[in-house]
Design a protein around this motif. Structure first.
Motif, PDB file in Angstrom:
ATOM      1  N   PHE A 217      34.803  32.418  44.400  1.00  0.00           N
ATOM      2  CA  PHE A 217      35.936  33.497  44.924  1.00  0.00           C
ATOM      3  C   PHE A 217      36.625  32.595  46.079  1.00  0.00           C
ATOM      4  O   PHE A 217      37.709  33.057  46.261  1.00  0.00           O
ATOM      5  N   LEU A 220      39.232  30.458  44.640  1.00  0.00           N
ATOM      6  CA  LEU A 220      40.264  31.164  44.062  1.00  0.00           C
ATOM      7  C   LEU A 220      41.206  31.689  45.427  1.00  0.00           C
ATOM      8  O   LEU A 220      42.178  32.565  44.927  1.00  0.00           O
ATOM      9  N   ASN A 281      48.835  40.743  30.794  1.00  0.00           N
ATOM     10  CA  ASN A 281      48.491  39.410  30.107  1.00  0.00           C
ATOM     11  C   ASN A 281      49.742  38.302  30.703  1.00  0.00           C
ATOM     12  O   ASN A 281      50.241  37.525  30.067  1.00  0.00           O
ATOM     13  N   HIS A 282      50.424  38.765  31.638  1.00  0.00           N
ATOM     14  CA  HIS A 282      51.248  37.962  32.414  1.00  0.00           C
ATOM     15  C   HIS A 282      50.931  36.444  32.534  1.00  0.00           C
ATOM     16  O   HIS A 282      51.428  35.499  32.749  1.00  0.00           O
ATOM     17  N   HIS A 283      49.837  36.487  33.465  1.00  0.00           N
ATOM     18  CA  HIS A 283      49.195  35.233  34.164  1.00  0.00           C
ATOM     19  C   HIS A 283      47.535  35.460  34.019  1.00  0.00           C
ATOM     20  O   HIS A 283      47.262  36.617  33.965  1.00  0.00           O
ATOM     21  N   LEU A 284      46.818  34.444  34.048  1.00  0.00           N
ATOM     22  CA  LEU A 284      45.359  34.699  33.843  1.00  0.00           C
ATOM     23  C   LEU A 284      44.803  35.492  34.886  1.00  0.00           C
ATOM     24  O   LEU A 284      43.934  36.138  34.954  1.00  0.00           O
ATOM     25  N   THR A 285      45.184  34.898  36.267  1.00  0.00           N
ATOM     26  CA  THR A 285      44.669  35.613  37.423  1.00  0.00           C
ATOM     27  C   THR A 285      45.588  36.305  38.440  1.00  0.00           C
ATOM     28  O   THR A 285      45.087  37.087  39.256  1.00  0.00           O
ATOM     29  N   PHE A 414      40.018  41.455  37.531  1.00  0.00           N
ATOM     30  CA  PHE A 414      40.241  40.321  37.272  1.00  0.00           C
ATOM     31  C   PHE A 414      40.167  39.598  36.092  1.00  0.00           C
ATOM     32  O   PHE A 414      39.579  40.017  35.305  1.00  0.00           O
ATOM     33  N   GLY A 415      41.416  39.074  35.841  1.00  0.00           N
ATOM     34  CA  GLY A 415      41.395  38.790  34.244  1.00  0.00           C
ATOM     35  C   GLY A 415      42.493  39.752  33.563  1.00  0.00           C
ATOM     36  O   GLY A 415      42.486  39.708  32.217  1.00  0.00           O
ATOM     37  N   GLN A 417      42.269  43.331  33.076  1.00  0.00           N
ATOM     38  CA  GLN A 417      41.979  44.500  32.407  1.00  0.00           C
ATOM     39  C   GLN A 417      41.601  45.624  33.463  1.00  0.00           C
ATOM     40  O   GLN A 417      41.066  45.616  34.386  1.00  0.00           O
TER      41      GLN A 417
ATOM     42  N   ASN B 162      35.059  38.220  31.021  1.00  0.00           N
ATOM     43  CA  ASN B 162      36.177  38.939  30.734  1.00  0.00           C
ATOM     44  C   ASN B 162      37.509  38.203  30.355  1.00  0.00           C
ATOM     45  O   ASN B 162      38.443  38.281  30.065  1.00  0.00           O
ATOM     46  N   LEU B 163      37.222  36.734  30.906  1.00  0.00           N
ATOM     47  CA  LEU B 163      38.462  35.670  30.988  1.00  0.00           C
ATOM     48  C   LEU B 163      38.428  35.603  29.285  1.00  0.00           C
ATOM     49  O   LEU B 163      39.666  35.015  29.103  1.00  0.00           O
ATOM     50  N   ARG B 170      46.445  37.088  26.054  1.00  0.00           N
ATOM     51  CA  ARG B 170      47.716  36.351  26.408  1.00  0.00           C
ATOM     52  C   ARG B 170      48.236  35.435  25.394  1.00  0.00           C
ATOM     53  O   ARG B 170      49.426  35.303  25.171  1.00  0.00           O
TER      54      ARG B 170
END
Lengths: 429, 434
Positions: A217, A220, A281-285, A414-415, A417, B162-163, B170
C-alpha cells in the motif's frame, strides 16, 4: 414476491472495542483506535501505525476442544464476531434448520511472512542466483503447520465458520477488497430475499497488517505517514489528510427474513432495504472525475429500496482519508442527492477504526444499524480544517443526535467495485 | 407469472488442451489429458513433477491494454483471453452498448510470491554469513527498508484478487455490477446461479461469468504437498489424475480459465443470439464438516443437487449426464459417489469427471464442469474420464471411461463442484430446442 430482510444480531471486534457495543461506545465518544504497530517491528517501514484489535482469548467464543485451531488473526476475529452476533440474536444453532442458514463473508487474499520467504531463499542462494528447484524442499522442510498453510486460502475462513457453527446453506466469500464486507451483506440479503436461506451470517473479517501489506500500500501512495501522531492520522475530509490508516477486525450481522425473525420472536434492529453496486472502469486504481462507480452504486441502492434521495437521513461514508477518495465520494453524494446532500449528516468512522479493508463495510454496516437504533450520528474525528473539495456536513469531532428513518453506508473497493447499502428502521406491522 | 428463462450464449476456455473452447471440447471427447512435466518453474527436486499446464498461451492473445501487462498475474492473463472468446462467441464484439449493461461475476484466486517477481529484491537482502548453515542469511531489516524496492512498485496489483475483475470490466467496457467470489471450486458455479437469479429479477439482462486459476508455483505446490493432497510421482507419471479410480492417490494441479455469457432468453432472442443451453436450475450448500475434508456422506453436495434439480423442475431420472467434481481425491471422490448414488437411486445417468484430463483447477473447476456439460449437450456424447481405468467399487455406475466418447441423447446435464472446505454447488443445463 420479495421477502423482506432484517438485522437481528450484531457482533464485532475492532480497534476500538472487543464487542459491537464497546466499539459503538468508543465511536460515539470519538476515541481513536490507531497506534504504533506492536505485533512486529515496523521500524524499517515508512508507515508504523495501524488500528490493531486488542488482545483477547478466542476461547471465550469457541470451544477450546474444537479441532480446528489456529492463531490466524482473520479467523480468530471472525470466530469471535460470529459467536457474539449469534448470541446477540438469541440464536442457538441447534434450534435452527442448518440447511436454511448461509454465510456470506468479505475476505481477503493470502499473506506472506518475509522471514519464511527470505529465510528459505537464503538457504538456496549461491551468491548469484537461487536454486529454484531446491526452494520447494526448503519450504517443505520449514514445516509450517498445515492449518496455517490452509488459512492462506482466502475461502478457508468461511469453511472454518461453517464447520464451527454447522451451517449447511449457501456459503461464499467475496474478495472485492475494501467493498467486500458490504458486498457480502448485500449478497446475503439477496440470498434471503430469493429464498435460498432464511438466516445468513454476513459481514467481513480481515487483518491486512503484515509488513508486505504495508509495503504494497505504501508503494501505491495510499497510506498515511503521520507516524508520530497515530491518533490524528486518520482524518477523513480534512484538508491535511495524507492517506488511510490500515485497521483490522471483524463484524458479523445476523440477517434473516422478516417472517423467520417474527416467528422466533427475535428483536429486530433494522431492515435492509437497498443494495447497489457500481463499477468504476475508468482507470485501474484511480476514480474517474465524475465518480461514476460510486454514483451508480448509490443510485442502484436507492432504486432497489424504492426510495427518493431525500429519504436518506444519514450516510456512513467510505471516507478513507485519502485525498482522492474523500473528494470523489463528496462529488458522488452531491451528484445523486443534489441539494439534499447539504442537509444530511455524513461521517466516516474510519477516522477512529482505521480501514478494516474487507471488514470495513461490515463494521460500518453495524454502526449504521446502531445509528438507526440510537438516533445518533457518530462523529468524524480529526476534522479540523475544511477542504474546499469536501464541503458537506461531516459531523465534525462530536457525535450528534439525529432524527433518521433511513441510513446509507458506502464502501468503495480498490479496483473499482463500489457498494452502497441502505438500512431502514424496524418494519411496522 | 412465468419466470424469465436464462441461457448461455457464449463460452471461452483456456485449458491445458490449448486456447479456445474447441480445443477443450476436442480434447475431452478424444479422451486425452493435458498433464505434462512442470515447465512453469524448476520442479526437478520436487516430489510433484507434473501438472496440467496451459502450454500455448502467449501475451499477443491478450485483449487488454498492453500497458497493463506488467500488473497482470498469469491467472489474470488466462482469464482475459477466455473472456475475449466468450464475448466474441456470444456475438458481442460489436455491441459495446450491450456490454456496458452486463454484469461481471468472477471467481478469483490467490497469487503467490515467486522468483520472477521477487527474486531480485530478496537477493539484495541476502548476504554471506559464515554462521549460517548455507553460508548466507536474510536481513529482514534490509529487505523491508530498501531491497523490496527492486520488485515492481505496483506488485500489489497482482495480488489483490478483484483486480482480475477490474481488468475484465475495463477491457470490455462493462459498467453494471461486478463481484469477485471465492469458495474455491464451488465459486465458479455459485456465481452462475447468482447471475441467473439476478437476471430473473431484472437486475440486468446479461452477465459475463467465469473464473481463472493458476497456482503451479513453488509455494503453491508446497502448500498442497504439506496438506497431503497432491499425487506425487516421476515426470513420467502423467496419468495420475484418475477420478473415481481405486488407485487414485491425490490430485494434479491444473490451470486455466472459463467464461460464460449468461443471458436472459428474451434478450438473446431479440438480438438474434443462439443459445448453447438453458440454465434451468442451481443450488448451493455446505458440508459444515471440516476445513479441507469432504463429508463422507456428501452431505453438502446432496443438498446442492437436490436444490438444483428442484429449481429446474427436473426429475433425477431425466438427467442424462453428470459432470462430476471428482478430482482423484480419496475423500472427495467417495463423497461424490455416495451423493450421486443417493440422488440417482432409481436412474443411472452417464458420469464424466473432467479433472481426469485437466487436473483440479481450483476456483475454475466449477466452470470447467459447466463447460464439460456444454460439450456433452453440443456433441450429444459423453466425454470419457481420462486416466481412470479401474473404477472404485463404489464409483457411479454410469461412469464413462476409456478413450472414446459415448454417444448419448443428452437433453439435460448436471455439473457439480465441491470445494476444499465443503462448499458445494450444482447447476442444471438443458438443451434449448430450436
Amino acid at each position: 414476491m420479495r421477502r423482506r430482510v432484517v438485522v437481528t444480531g450484531l457482533g464485532a471486534v475492532s480497534p476500538i472495542g472487543l464487542s459491537v457495543e464497546e466499539s459503538w461506545e468508543s465511536a460515539l465518544a470519538g476515541r481513536s483506535g490507531i497506534g504504533t504497530i506492536d505485533i512486529y517491528d515496523p521500524s524499517p517501514l515508512r508507515t508504523h501505525i495501524a488500528g490493531l484489535v486488542p488482545p483477547f482469548d478466542v476461547h471465550d467464543f469457541v470451544d477450546p476442544q474444537h479441532p480446528f485451531h489456529s492463531d490466524n488473526r482473520r479467523l480468530r476475529f471472525g470466530l469471535a464476531a460470529t459467536q457474539m452476533a449469534l448470541r446477540d440474536a438469541g440464536i442457538e444453532m441447534d434450534r435452527l434448520d442448518p440447511e436454511r442458514v448461509g454465510i456470506a463473508l468479505g475476505s481477503n487474499e493470502l499473506q506472506f511472512d518475509e522471514h519464511v520467504i527470505g529465510g528459505t531463499l537464503a538457504n538456496v542462494f549461491n551468491g548469484e542466483r537461487f536454486d529454484e528447484a531446491a526452494w520447494v524442499g526448503e519450504l517443505l522442510a520449514h514445516e509450517s503447520p498445515p492449518m496455517r498453510q490452509l488459512l492462506q486460502e482466502s475461502h478457508e475462513t468461511v469453511s472454518y465458520l461453517s464447520s464451527q457453527f454447522g451451517t449447511q446453506g449457501p456459503t461464499a466469500s467475496y474478495l472485492t477488497a475494501c467493498a467486500a464486507g458490504a458486498q457480502a451483506i448485500g449478497e446475503g440479503y439477496r440470498m434471503i430475499r430469493r429464498g435460498a436461506a432464511d438466516v445468513c451470517l454476513s459481514g467481513g473479517t480481515d487483518s491486512m497488517l503484515t509488513a508486505f501489506d504495508v509495503i504494497g500500500f505504501t508503494n501505491l501512495g495510499a497510506l498515511s505517514r503521520r507516524n508520530d501522531e497515530p491518533k490524528r492520522a486518520s482524518r477523513p475530509f480534512d484538508v491535511y489528510r495524507d492517506g488511510f490508516v490500515l485497521g483490522e477486525g471483524a463484524a458479523l450481522l445476523v440477517i434473516e427474513s422478516l417472517e423467520h425473525a417474527r416467528a422466533r420472536g427475535a428483536r429486530i434492529y433494522a431492515e435492509i432495504v437497498g443494495y447497489g453496486t457500481g463499477i468504476e472502469n475508468h482507470h485501474l486504481t484511480a476514480m474517474s472525475p465524475d465518480a461514476i462507480g460510486p454514483v451508480t452504486a448509490i443510485r442502484r441502492a436507492l432504486s432497489d429500496a424504492g426510495l427518493a434521495p431525500e429519504r436518506i437521513g444519514y450516510i456512513n461514508a467510505h471516507g478513507t482519508s485519502t485525498v482522492e477518495n474523500d473528494a470523489a465520494e463528496t462529488r458522488a453524494i452531491k451528484t445523486v442527492l443534489g441539494e439534499h446532500a447539504k442537509n444530511i449528516p455524513i461521517s466516516s468512522t474510519k477516522s477512529m477504526t482505521g480501514h478494516l479493508v474487507a471488514a470495513a463495510g461490515a463494521i460500518e454496516a453495524a454502526f449504521s444499524v446502531l445509528t438507526l437504533r440510537d438516533q445518533v450520528a457518530p462523529p468524524t474525528i480529526n476534522y479540523e480544517t475544511p477542504d474546499p473539495e469536501c464541503d458537506l456536513d461531516y459531523v465534525p469531532n462530536v457525535a450528534r443526535p439525529i432524527d433518521v428513518e433511513f441510513v446509507a453506508s458506502n464502501s468503495f473497493g480498490f479496483g473499482g467495485q463500489n457498494v452502497t447499502l441502505i438500512f431502514g428502521c424496524e418494519p411496522g406491522e | 407469472m412465468t419466470e424469465r428463462r436464462v441461457v448461455i450464449t457464449g463460452i471461452g476456455v483456456v485449458s491445458p488442451f490449448g486456447v479456445g473452447f474447441g480445443a477443450y471440447r476436442d480434447g475431452l471427447l478424444a479422451g486425452r489429458h493435458g498433464i505434462r512435466p512442470i515447465s512453469l518453474f524448476d520442479a526437478s527436486k520436487s516430489p510433484v513433477r507434473v501438472a496440467a499446464e496451459v502450454t500455448d498461451y502467449h501475451d499477443d492473445l491478450l485483449p487488454s491494454d498492453p500497458r497493463h501487462n506488467v500488473v497482470l498475474s498469469r491467472s489474470m492473463r488466462l482469464g482475459l483471453v477466455a473472456a475475449a472468446e466468450a464475448v466474441s462467441s456470444a456475438g458481442l464484439d460489436d455491441r459495446p452498448d450491450i456490454r456496458a449493461g452486463m454484469a461481471c461475476l468472477m471467481a478469483v484466486e490467490r497469487y503467490d510470491i515467486n522468483l520472477e517477481d521477487f527474486g531480485e529484491s530478496f537477493a539484495r537482502a541476502i548476504s554471506a554469513d559464515a554462521d549460517a548453515p548455507s553460508g548466507f542469511s536474510f536481513s529482514r531489516q534490509k529487505y523491508l527498508s530498501r531491497s523490496h524496492r527492486a520488485a515492481h512498485p505496483l506488485w500489489l496489483l497482482k495480488f489483490i484478487p478483484n483486480l482480475a475483475v477490474a481488468h475484465v470490466v475495463r477491457t470490455f467496457g462493462m459498467q453494471c455490477e461486478a463481484n469477485a467470489y471465492t469458495s474455491e471450486s464451488a465459486a465458479s458455479l455459485q456465481l452462475v446461479g447468482d447471475a441467473a437469479e439476478s437476471i430473473r429479477e431484472g437486475l440486468f439482462d446479461a452477465a459475463l461469468c467465469g473464473a481463472s486459476d493458476s497456482r503451479i508455483s513453488p509455494i503453491g505446490i508446497e502448500r498442497y504437498i504439506s496438506l497431503n493432497l497432491l499425487a506425487t510421482g516421476t515426470p513420467d507419471d502423467v496419468s495420475i489424475s484418475m477420478p473415481f479410480d481405486r488407485n487414485r492417490r491425490g490430485y494434479v494441479l491444473g490451470e486455466g480459465a472459463v467464461f460464460l455469457v449468461v443471458e436472459a432468453l428474451d434478450h438473446a432472442e431479440r438480438r438474434g443470439a443462439r443459445p448453447l443451453a438453458e440454465i434451468a436450475g442451481w443450488g448451493q450448500a455446505s458440508d459444515a464438516f471440516h476445513p479441507y475434508r469432504a463429508h463422507p456422506e456428501g452431505r453438502g453436495l446432496r443438498l446442492a443437487m437436490a436444490k438444483a434439480l428442484d429449481k429446474a423442475a427436473v426429475a433425477p431420472a431425466d438427467v442424462d449426464c453428470v459432470a462430476a467434481a471428482a478430482a482423484s481425491l480419496d475423500d472427495l471422490d467417495s463423497a461424490e459417489s455416495v451423493a450421486l448414488r443417493h440422488a440417482f437411486s432409481a436412474s443411472n445417468p452417464s458420469v464424466t469427471a473432467p479433472a481426469g484430463a485437466i487436473g483440479r483447477t481450483h476456483t475454475a473447476a466449477g466452470a470447467f464442469g459447466a463447460a464439460a456439460a456444454l460439450v456433452a449437450i453440443a456433441s450429444q456424447s459423453i466425454p470419457p474420464t481420462a486416466n481412470t481405468t479401474e473404477p472404485d467399487a463404489d464409483s457411479p455406475p454410469g461412469l464413462v471411461t476409456g478413450i472414446e466418447a459415448r454417444p448419448a441423447r443428452v437433453r439435460t446435464a448436471l455439473a457439480n463442484a465441491v470445494s476444499f472446505g465443503g462448499q458445494c454447488a450444482s447447476v442444471v443445463l438443458k438443451e434449448v430446442e430450436s
